[in-house]
Motif scaffolding. Sequence first.
Motif, PDB file in Angstrom:
ATOM      1  N   ASP A   1       1.257  -1.193  -0.214  1.00 47.46           N
ATOM      2  CA  ASP A   1       0.149   0.152  -0.103  1.00 47.46           C
ATOM      3  C   ASP A   1       1.280   1.066  -0.691  1.00 47.46           C
ATOM      4  O   ASP A   1       1.803   1.162   0.743  1.00 47.46           O
ATOM      5  N   THR A   2       0.365   2.094  -0.322  1.00 49.01           N
ATOM      6  CA  THR A   2       1.270   3.020  -0.946  1.00 49.01           C
ATOM      7  C   THR A   2       0.805   4.909   0.311  1.00 49.01           C
ATOM      8  O   THR A   2       1.302   5.579   0.490  1.00 49.01           O
ATOM      9  N   ILE A   3      -0.794   4.294   0.877  1.00 44.65           N
ATOM     10  CA  ILE A   3      -1.654   5.332   1.745  1.00 44.65           C
ATOM     11  C   ILE A   3      -1.621   4.730   3.161  1.00 44.65           C
ATOM     12  O   ILE A   3      -2.039   3.072   2.907  1.00 44.65           O
ATOM     13  N   ILE A   4      -1.329   5.528   3.360  1.00 43.11           N
ATOM     14  CA  ILE A   4      -2.424   5.152   5.310  1.00 43.11           C
ATOM     15  C   ILE A   4      -3.633   5.878   5.665  1.00 43.11           C
ATOM     16  O   ILE A   4      -3.404   6.769   4.993  1.00 43.11           O
ATOM     17  N   SER A   5      -4.514   5.244   5.705  1.00 42.68           N
ATOM     18  CA  SER A   5      -6.219   6.470   5.371  1.00 42.68           C
ATOM     19  C   SER A   5      -6.345   6.059   6.341  1.00 42.68           C
ATOM     20  O   SER A   5      -6.829   4.590   7.204  1.00 42.68           O
ATOM     21  N   GLY A   6      -7.792   6.849   7.055  1.00 42.12           N
ATOM     22  CA  GLY A   6      -8.681   6.696   8.312  1.00 42.12           C
ATOM     23  C   GLY A   6      -9.354   7.918   8.441  1.00 42.12           C
ATOM     24  O   GLY A   6      -9.586   8.669   7.413  1.00 42.12           O
ATOM     25  N   THR A   7      -9.667   7.117   9.541  1.00 42.88           N
ATOM     26  CA  THR A   7     -10.899   9.112   9.959  1.00 42.88           C
ATOM     27  C   THR A   7     -10.366   9.396  11.883  1.00 42.88           C
ATOM     28  O   THR A   7     -10.190   8.476  12.274  1.00 42.88           O
ATOM     29  N   VAL A   8     -10.170  11.119  12.061  1.00 44.54           N
ATOM     30  CA  VAL A   8      -9.587  11.978  12.614  1.00 44.54           C
ATOM     31  C   VAL A   8     -11.294  12.286  13.907  1.00 44.54           C
ATOM     32  O   VAL A   8     -12.826  12.584  12.974  1.00 44.54           O
ATOM     33  N   THR A   9     -11.170  12.222  14.783  1.00 47.10           N
ATOM     34  CA  THR A   9     -12.528  12.741  15.660  1.00 47.10           C
ATOM     35  C   THR A   9     -12.717  14.219  15.616  1.00 47.10           C
ATOM     36  O   THR A   9     -11.522  14.432  14.708  1.00 47.10           O
ATOM     37  N   ASP A  10     -13.646  14.927  16.156  1.00 46.51           N
ATOM     38  CA  ASP A  10     -13.747  16.297  16.071  1.00 46.51           C
ATOM     39  C   ASP A  10     -12.453  16.428  16.866  1.00 46.51           C
ATOM     40  O   ASP A  10     -12.109  16.439  17.848  1.00 46.51           O
ATOM     41  N   GLY A  11     -12.188  17.823  16.723  1.00 47.80           N
ATOM     42  CA  GLY A  11     -11.181  18.683  17.402  1.00 47.80           C
ATOM     43  C   GLY A  11      -9.922  17.983  16.694  1.00 47.80           C
ATOM     44  O   GLY A  11      -8.940  19.245  17.411  1.00 47.80           O
ATOM     45  N   ALA A  12      -9.600  17.387  15.643  1.00 50.16           N
ATOM     46  CA  ALA A  12      -8.055  16.864  16.151  1.00 50.16           C
ATOM     47  C   ALA A  12      -8.028  18.016  14.410  1.00 50.16           C
ATOM     48  O   ALA A  12      -8.761  18.023  13.378  1.00 50.16           O
ATOM     49  N   LYS A  13      -6.598  18.594  14.805  1.00 52.04           N
ATOM     50  CA  LYS A  13      -6.671  19.398  13.563  1.00 52.04           C
ATOM     51  C   LYS A  13      -5.254  18.921  12.703  1.00 52.04           C
ATOM     52  O   LYS A  13      -4.570  19.598  11.535  1.00 52.04           O
ATOM     53  N   LYS A  14      -3.961  17.869  13.308  1.00 56.01           N
ATOM     54  CA  LYS A  14      -3.091  17.623  11.995  1.00 56.01           C
ATOM     55  C   LYS A  14      -3.256  15.986  13.095  1.00 56.01           C
ATOM     56  O   LYS A  14      -3.948  15.654  13.491  1.00 56.01           O
ATOM     57  N   VAL A  15      -2.269  15.391  12.021  1.00 59.42           N
ATOM     58  CA  VAL A  15      -2.855  13.932  12.365  1.00 59.42           C
ATOM     59  C   VAL A  15      -1.316  13.448  12.028  1.00 59.42           C
ATOM     60  O   VAL A  15       0.000  13.117  11.000  1.00 59.42           O
ATOM     61  N   PHE A  16      -0.508  12.529  12.421  1.00 59.35           N
ATOM     62  CA  PHE A  16       0.978  12.110  12.827  1.00 59.35           C
ATOM     63  C   PHE A  16       1.202  10.144  12.505  1.00 59.35           C
ATOM     64  O   PHE A  16       0.811   9.487  13.069  1.00 59.35           O
ATOM     65  N   LEU A  17       2.190  10.119  11.498  1.00 57.83           N
ATOM     66  CA  LEU A  17       1.977   8.644  11.176  1.00 57.83           C
ATOM     67  C   LEU A  17       3.418   8.504  12.485  1.00 57.83           C
ATOM     68  O   LEU A  17       4.159   8.923  12.056  1.00 57.83           O
TER      69      LEU A  17
ATOM     70  N   ARG B   1       6.238  11.354  10.268  1.00 61.48           N
ATOM     71  CA  ARG B   1       5.899  12.281   8.784  1.00 61.48           C
ATOM     72  C   ARG B   1       3.673  12.840   9.285  1.00 61.48           C
ATOM     73  O   ARG B   1       3.452  11.830   9.956  1.00 61.48           O
ATOM     74  N   GLU B   2       4.099  13.432   8.969  1.00 59.51           N
ATOM     75  CA  GLU B   2       2.143  14.104   9.134  1.00 59.51           C
ATOM     76  C   GLU B   2       1.606  13.905   8.157  1.00 59.51           C
ATOM     77  O   GLU B   2       1.729  13.460   6.368  1.00 59.51           O
ATOM     78  N   GLY B   3       0.341  13.837   7.660  1.00 64.56           N
ATOM     79  CA  GLY B   3      -1.069  13.485   6.914  1.00 64.56           C
ATOM     80  C   GLY B   3      -1.522  14.668   6.643  1.00 64.56           C
ATOM     81  O   GLY B   3      -1.516  16.000   7.714  1.00 64.56           O
ATOM     82  N   LYS B   4      -2.545  14.871   6.146  1.00 62.00           N
ATOM     83  CA  LYS B   4      -3.462  15.616   5.467  1.00 62.00           C
ATOM     84  C   LYS B   4      -4.982  15.800   5.991  1.00 62.00           C
ATOM     85  O   LYS B   4      -5.160  14.025   5.702  1.00 62.00           O
ATOM     86  N   ILE B   5      -5.572  16.071   6.544  1.00 64.44           N
ATOM     87  CA  ILE B   5      -6.486  15.520   6.868  1.00 64.44           C
ATOM     88  C   ILE B   5      -7.683  16.281   6.210  1.00 64.44           C
ATOM     89  O   ILE B   5      -7.851  17.857   5.850  1.00 64.44           O
TER      90      ILE B   5
END
Length: 565
Positions: free
Chosen positions: A406-422, A430-434
């Motif tokens: 796979d070339t992408i890790i995907s999923g969902t964040v909860t309300d209030g999340a502004k940044k996502v990190f692996l 690294r940081e991902g995009k929400i």
Amino acid sequence: MNLKNKIILTTVLSGALIYSSENLYDASKAEAAVSTQIAVGNWSTQTVVPYPTVVGAITSNTTIINGRGIPGAVVYATPFFAHTSLSSAIVDPHGNFQLLIPKQQAHSQLDFKQVVNGVASSTISYKVGLGIGAVSKVDTVRVTDTKVTGKGVAGATVSIKSGHHWGIEIGTGVVDSHGNFHVTIPKQSAGIELYVSQIRNGDESSSVKSVVETSPILLAPTITTHYAGALSLHGSASEGSTKVILKINGINIRTVNVAADNSYQFDVTDIPALAVSGTVFEVIAQDASGQLSPATSSTVKEAPAPTVNDYTFGETHVTGTAALGMAKVSVYDKDGKWLRDGSIDADGKFNVLVSDLSAFKFIGDSFSVRVSTTTGATSKATEGTIKNDLLTAVAAPTIANFYLNDTIISGTVTDGAKKVFLKINNQVIREGKIASDGSYLIATDDLTALKLIGVSFEVVTQDENNRYSETARATVKAFPAPVVTTYRAGQAYINGTLVLPAEVTRISAYDKSGTLLRNGAVNENGTFRIYVSGVAALQIAGDSFTVKAFGKYNRISETTVTIQP
């Protein structure tokens, strides 16, 4: 002369037994008879010659025996039952004699007689007593000393002679009740041999030799722990030292002068061996006369890394403990860039102000701490992580199945999340995009760490205050291969099922050389069919083909099938 047969037994001189069995002249006439014979020198076989007498005790230390006899007589000393005398001497005109004998064993016996004009006296026997032992200890005597000290028998007189056992006596003293003696002597030259004996009741022990030494022995120098990377090597030398020599592998490397406070310091910036932990070296002190001290050996050590206390977001200082001897503490950001130095207390504790540093504004970021010595040695880094200061602000994100390749890790964040990190191995990679709908994507195509099935990873989010969420965890999975129903030569369809049909975007059949034959269809119930009627590659029993399932993010799995008759 009126003779009477008598046996005389007499105990004298420290328990030594003197005994004889003889015909003696009558005691009332003895003195006159002896005086007459001495005067005229007219001894004959008809005259009884009295035996000689010994003055003082005979012990296992005795080598000189003094006594009384008839002037001109020859006195003999013979071991008990021996046929040959041990020693002989002529009595002088004053009636004294002196015999020189080798030392005898304690409790042995010596027989004495004197002979005048061929007439021998009867024999008197003396038991050899146990003599006083040698002093048990003589302390080192140096050219500067005016006393000889040591251990002996309480009450005995200690004699110090110079040159040899029978040399000139240069001092005497008495052993005190504790067995110690302190005898005053003149200063002696280096190399002079002193002989120390002790005397009790006229009995002198054998001597203990002590050679006068040149000067006080230099004590070995000390070495302050030397760490790899230090610019100099320090230590202290003993009193009297003027130089210190540095040696490696037995070779003199460098010599420095000792300072007034007995300290020394070597510049070692140009000695590569002392920059490597494990190198063994030694230092030796030297005095003005050239005398060398014993060597002190040490090993180059790695400067010990500090202990860093947990650091919580918002705290003003990074704190911890350094090993004794460390002088400075330094803080670095997550990229290893130096930020600030701090001091270390005498007890090894340190604190460094960091609340004003931008590198400490993000929870989860790492930092490191090193300590160093005044001589320039620096420890390895101790890593730290900026932790949450409050309870978790947001819930953990979700992670969709992540398959090998796979070339992408995907999923969902909860309300209030502004940044996502692996995170891998607890390190932010690294940081991902929400997206606005709460989904996120993190690119992984260049991460070799995720190219193995079973590798674990984490996804975490931050809110607007940089507080972390709970952590979501997942592992790299194998994309499930299709299950193919038995296929027979010439069959019109290849049939089978999929474990995760919703993840499959295409199902295809390939011949044994890897050439695409046909694509198939996936049904809602997870079954699939691939139409292959008339395909030449599937007509021969025993040949094989492959069914591949494809998914998004370059997922692929396959099953190889053997054609049945």
